[in-house]
Design an enzyme around this catalytic site. Structure first.
Site, short mmCIF file in Angstrom:
data_model
loop_
_atom_site.label_atom_id
_atom_site.label_comp_id
_atom_site.label_asym_id
_atom_site.label_seq_id
_atom_site.Cartn_x
_atom_site.Cartn_y
_atom_site.Cartn_z
N PRO A 232 0.83 -1.20 0.00
CA PRO A 232 0.00 0.00 0.00
C PRO A 232 0.87 1.26 0.00
CG PRO A 232 -0.48 -1.37 1.93
CD PRO A 232 0.65 -2.01 1.21
N MET A 233 0.41 2.28 -0.69
CA MET A 233 1.20 3.50 -0.82
C MET A 233 1.49 4.16 0.52
SD MET A 233 2.69 4.15 -3.44
CE MET A 233 3.29 5.81 -3.29
N CYS A 234 0.52 4.13 1.44
CA CYS A 234 0.77 4.82 2.72
C CYS A 234 1.91 4.14 3.48
CB CYS A 234 -0.49 4.91 3.56
SG CYS A 234 -1.24 3.33 3.90
N THR A 235 2.02 2.84 3.34
CA THR A 235 3.13 2.11 3.97
C THR A 235 4.45 2.57 3.36
OG1 THR A 235 1.77 0.15 4.33
CG2 THR A 235 4.16 -0.16 4.35
N SER A 238 4.92 6.62 4.16
CA SER A 238 5.13 7.17 5.49
C SER A 238 5.35 6.19 6.63
CB SER A 238 3.96 8.08 5.85
OG SER A 238 2.75 7.38 5.67
#
Lengths: 460, 534
Positions: A232-235, A238
């Site tokens: 996932p992009m948030c992982t 950030s």
């Protein structure tokens, strides 16, 4: 002790000797006993043969002189397949592969030598077999499978694939389905070209026999190829936790920002300088979060999506496929029915089962696919369905339909200017776009050479 | 040379990702012997040479025939100037990888056994292909006494056969496909308990609450549950469901009372079953601890058993019945800090436990007069990390398989309850061996022999079954089929076996992944296979 000779001198001596061996320099380059091991299966009756089988001496001639086989891919499976077929009596073989040889291929793609690195796989493979197996004629095609047309594929008796991509498999699958001839809704069985498909990954592999139009096709069992999971992009952006997250951060976010090798220069997984840069940046990122485990090898593996591979698994799966090609060409035995799974991590495990043809398969069922959406759903939702559904798994579908008797492109991604023009449609509802209940949508995608027809049913 | 090293790393990259640099090193230090460079034999070697085995020696007394050249890989050119099979095969195979050294001995295996049986003692592994029964048994006996692993392979028509003969083969890195995690949630160690207690889920900020690792979430709720249930973890489906519901209720709600999106809580609920897996030692590992080698440590004891004893001592003392903590946790939704600190708790405990195991090992080493460096810290760590997956493979000898007193009657009989099971193919192979013994040839090699040989082969089958008092039915179809084969060695079947056997050889050499035990039969007609223990 074996002598060591310079490779070049040896090669030319081998060629000279092979020339001398050919009896009349033409089709009968056979010596006493050459095909004994094959003849036993063609000229003798047996209790387990196919019901249509009759022992005869013509089968061998068919194999040697007439039968035309296409090998798709000249990599780990392809090299093994070419050898297996050539040594089983097949002499008219074509091979397609769009790649060139890399050093990392040499641990298993044995038709290639270190000095061949950089050359087209199909050509070097064909060359090797042609020079070393008298009478065998392999014709190479240094091309993408999509660059060849119907006329090309139609000429083969059997097609056997050793591909490393699901998209390519689906494309060949679609091509063979498009060659099928139906007369009054009944399949003309002589238009069927059997497809044998093999795949390997580390110590796992599978081989299957597909009779297009009759048995389960690639798309019938698409759930057997689950889509690749991306982090996932948030992982990535950030909250990284694994070294892989750090590497993906550099690949996806940092590279486009820093443009380390110039404007517009994309990350090339085969360029060690690029990988080195990603590796160093990934170490920095990992250090920020106290993450250990970033190595050069891991970096390369993540960037190139490397799948581990060894000679043994490829040998096993290609051999299983080769046996099936022989069975089909000779009718000597009933074929594998129809899917073999192999795994030798713990002992050796095989499992054979019959994959079922799906009644509403989007590729082979001949019926328009049903689609259910509310008239207030947006075109974007339809697009998401096409890409996300496990049974469709399309990559970049182009959607067209007929409105007011004219062809209308609803959304097309594959041409930049048209993509821009049709992009606003994604936000519009199906009702706003003028679509009605029962509307037929034609979808084109890289996963299939033919358009797929969908029938839109409105839910309330 | 730096260049050569990087080139090897590049060349072997795809396989290094499977067995690592240390596995590759073991492979490069190995020397294997192949008996009979037939199609099957050359295929096996090819698949060992490509990944870079150190050295091979081919023993073969045959001359090259036209039939040989038909199905063997691409050494057609050899016929004219290298009429002996051993040399021809060696030269071709040598081409595949210049890092590998190849040798040949132009001699029949029987002669070698007569004159110099110790010849075979130098090899890491001996692979015997298309050997007649008598040669096979002789060789088997020599190698069994010498402790050299022996892999027997043959391709017979559309049937492939492999038999592994190794007294004892230990595996630390078995790399299981579906390993259970070692989370210790049912019996959290002190440091884990302390770490969990630093969390107060109820008072956390929303962002922290939704980025707390599911392991912590489950541990917290498990604490509450145990307090209310007499210190018992949820045991059956009903209790586990109730437990899941408890966690579900812990999901924060927004102003309107609807549950927020908290992926970490979803993960916790999904992983309840995994989390509640009882921490226990598998029977395979228990067997290892109870083995004689583990019990009686001497100066001859191999490293594997010394380390196993160290772990056993740990289990019986500091471990309180459990193995050293593995130290790894799966990835999960969490912010970096929380995940890393949780991961470190497990990692540090693993290091601690490994150090204790190392101490136990050291005291044993001392007791038998071996230097402390005999077993490195790294080896101990690797051993502890893989403690739950240790495997030992012990195969019966060929003598045991063939003896009327010790052959596995029950296995054979029960398999033959399904008369088309691969076991019938095994019995047929034994029968054709019998035929060969009596007639110095295999059945049906020439067309004119097929008809007559069927009845002769049938007699061999019957005498075999009689000798072993096997009350099973071997269908006539199989007798016919095996005559039809005429001892042919079709290339694709040879190639299948070539791949399968090579990988078993690599497992034996690298001590990674688990070899089969002990008879593998491949049926190319149906594309099925089975492994029997005979």
């Amino acid at each position: 002790m074996a002598e060591r000779e310079e490779p070049e001198k040896k090669r030319s001596r081998i060629e000279a000797l092979t020339e001398n061996m050919l009896v009349d320099g033409g089709t009968t380059s056979d010596w006493q006993g050459r095909w004994d091991h094959v003849k036993k299966f063609l000229e003798r009756a047996g209790p387990f043969t196919h019901p249509d089988f009759e022992p005869n001496t013509e089968s061998l001639q068919f194999l040697l002189d007439t039968c035309k086989i296409l090998v798709v891919g000249a990599g780990g499976l392809g090299c093994e397949l070419l050898k297996d077929l050539a040594l089983s009596g097949f002499r008219h073989i074509h091979v397609v592969d769009m790649d060139t040889i890399d050093v990392s291929n040499l641990n298993r793609q044995f038709l290639f030598r270190p000095q061949d690195v950089g050359r087209p796989k199909a050509e070097v493979a064909a060359d090797f077999i042609n020079r070393r197996v008298p009478g065998c004629r392999v014709i190479p095609h240094f091309k993408k499978i999509q660059d060849l047309d119907e006329m090309f594929y139609r000429q083969f008796h059997i097609i056997v694939c050793g591909l490393d991509s699901v998209i390519a498999r689906r494309w060949i699958n679609g091509m063979l389905l498009s060659l099928l001839v139906y007369e009054d809704g009944v399949l003309n069985t002589s238009s069927i070209i059997p497809l044998i498909d093999g795949g390997t990954e580390g110590f796992k592999g599978n081989a299957r026999v597909i009779l297009p139009g009759m048995t389960a096709c690639i798309d019938c069992t698409l759930e057997l190829y689950p889509p690749q999971i991306n982090f996932p992009m948030c992982t990535i952006a950030s909250m990284p936790r694994l070294p892989e997250h750090c590497i993906e951060y550099v690949r996806i976010l940092q590279w486009p920002k820093d443009k380390p090798f110039g404007d517009g220069v994309g990350l090339d997984g085969d360029d060690p300088k690029h990988i080195q840069w990603v590796f160093q940046r990934s170490l920095e990122r990992a250090a920020q979060f106290n993450i250990t485990g970033v190595t050069y090898r891991l970096t390369q593996g993540v960037v190139k999506r490397i799948i581990p591979a060894v000679a043994s698994t490829n040998a096993v799966i290609a051999a299983a496929c080769g046996t099936e090609v022989f069975k089909i060409a000779s009718s000597a035995y009933g074929t594998l029915n129809n899917y073999l799974v192999f795994n030798d991590v713990d002992g050796l495990y095989t499992y054979t089962f019959e994959a079922e043809k799906k009644e509403n398969c989007s590729a082979c069922s001949q019926v328009p696919q049903d689609m259910h959406f509310s008239p207030s759903a947006t075109l974007q939702e339809v697009l998401n369905y096409l890409t996300d559904s496990t049974s469709l798994q399309m990559k970049s579908p182009d959607i067209t339909t007929t409105l007011d008797g004219r062809n209308k492109t609803l959304y097309l991604q594959t041409i930049a200017s048209i993509e821009e023009r049709t992009r606003p449609n994604l936000g519009r509802t199906l009702k706003e776009l003028g679509l009605v209940d029962g509307q037929e949508l034609a979808v084109a995608d890289v996963t299939t050479p033919q358009t797929v027809l969908f029938k839109l049913s409105f839910t309330s | 040379m730096a260049d050569q090293k990087t080139n090897k790393e590049q060349r072997y990259d795809r396989q290094l990702r499977l067995w690592g640099d240390h596995g590759q090193e073991a492979l490069e230090n190995a020397h294997t012997c192949l008996l009979n460079a037939t199609a099957t034999g050359t295929e096996i070697l090819k698949n060992l040479i490509l990944p870079g085995i150190g050295a091979f020696t081919i023993v073969d007394g045959h001359r090259v025939t036209g039939e040989d050249v038909g199905n063997k890989v691409l050494w057609v050119f050899m016929v004219l100037y290298r009429p002996n099979r051993a040399q021809a095969a060696t030269e071709f195979l040598q081409e595949l990888n210049s890092d590998v050294s190849g040798n040949f001995v132009e001699e029949s295996p029987d002669k070698l056994l007569d004159n110099d049986p110790e010849f075979f003692h130098r090899f890491s592994l001996v692979i015997g292909v298309q050997l007649p029964e008598s040669t096979c048994l002789r060789l088997g006996s020599v190698l069994w006494s010498a402790g050299v692993p022996f892999l027997v392979c043959r391709t017979y028509g559309l049937v492939g056969y492999m038999r592994l003969v190794v007294k004892e083969h230990t595996v630390v890195e078995s790399h299981p496909d579906n390993a259970l995690e070692d989370l210790r949630l049912d019996q959290p160690f002190t440091e884990l308990k302390n770490h969990i207690s630093t969390y107060d889920l109820d008072s956390m900020e929303k962002k922290d609450h939704s980025h707390t690792p599911w392991i912590v979430v489950v541990a917290k709720y498990l604490e509450n549950w145990c307090n209310e249930h007499d210190l018992q973890v949820p045991k059956n489906y009903k209790e586990k469901e109730a437990f899941r519901q408890l966690i579900r209720e812990g999901i924060r709600k927004n102003e309107s009372g609807a549950p927020e999106e908290e992926e970490n809580f979803d993960e916790a609920i999904k992983n309840v079953n995994t989390a509640l897996n009882p921490t226990k030692i598998s029977s395979a590992v228990d067997d290892i601890f109870n083995s004689e080698q583990c019990e009686n440590i001497t100066s001859q004891t191999a490293a594997f058993w010394l380390m196993a004893r160290g772990v056993r001592d740990f289990v019986q003392n500091e471990g309180n019945g459990s193995l050293p903590v593995r130290g790894t946790i799966p990835d999960m939704i969490a912010d970096s800090d929380k995940f890393i600190s949780l991961q470190n708790v497990y990692r540090e405990k693993a290091l601690q436990d490994a150090a204790v195991v190392a101490k136990h090992i050291q005291s044993h080493l001392q007791a038998v007069g071996k230097p402390p460096e005999s077993i490195s810290e790294q080896d101990v760590k690797l051993f502890c990390k893989n403690a739950a997956f240790l495997r030992v493979v012990r195969c019966r000898s060929l003598a045991e398989e063939y003896s009327v007193d010790s052959f596995h009657k029950d296995t054979i009989t029960s398999c033959m309850d399904s008369p088309d099971s691969e076991m019938v193919l095994y019995l047929m192979l034994r029968a054709v061996d019998r035929f060969y013994q009596q007639h110095s040839r295999y059945p049906g090699v020439y067309n004119y022999q097929v008809e007559e040989d069927i009845s002769t082969l049938k007699l061999c089958v019957n005498s075999l079954l009689q000798e072993y008092s096997l009350n099973v039915n071997v269908k006539d179809d199989y007798v016919h089929e095996f005559c039809r084969y005429g001892a042919a060695e079709p290339h694709t079947v040879a190639s299948f076996l070539g791949g399968a056997a090579a990988q078993e050889a690599i497992k034996l050499i690298t001590h990674q992944f688990v070899p089969f035990n002990n008879t593998f039969i491949y049926n190319a007609m149906a594309q099925t296979s089975t492994t029997f223990q005979l």
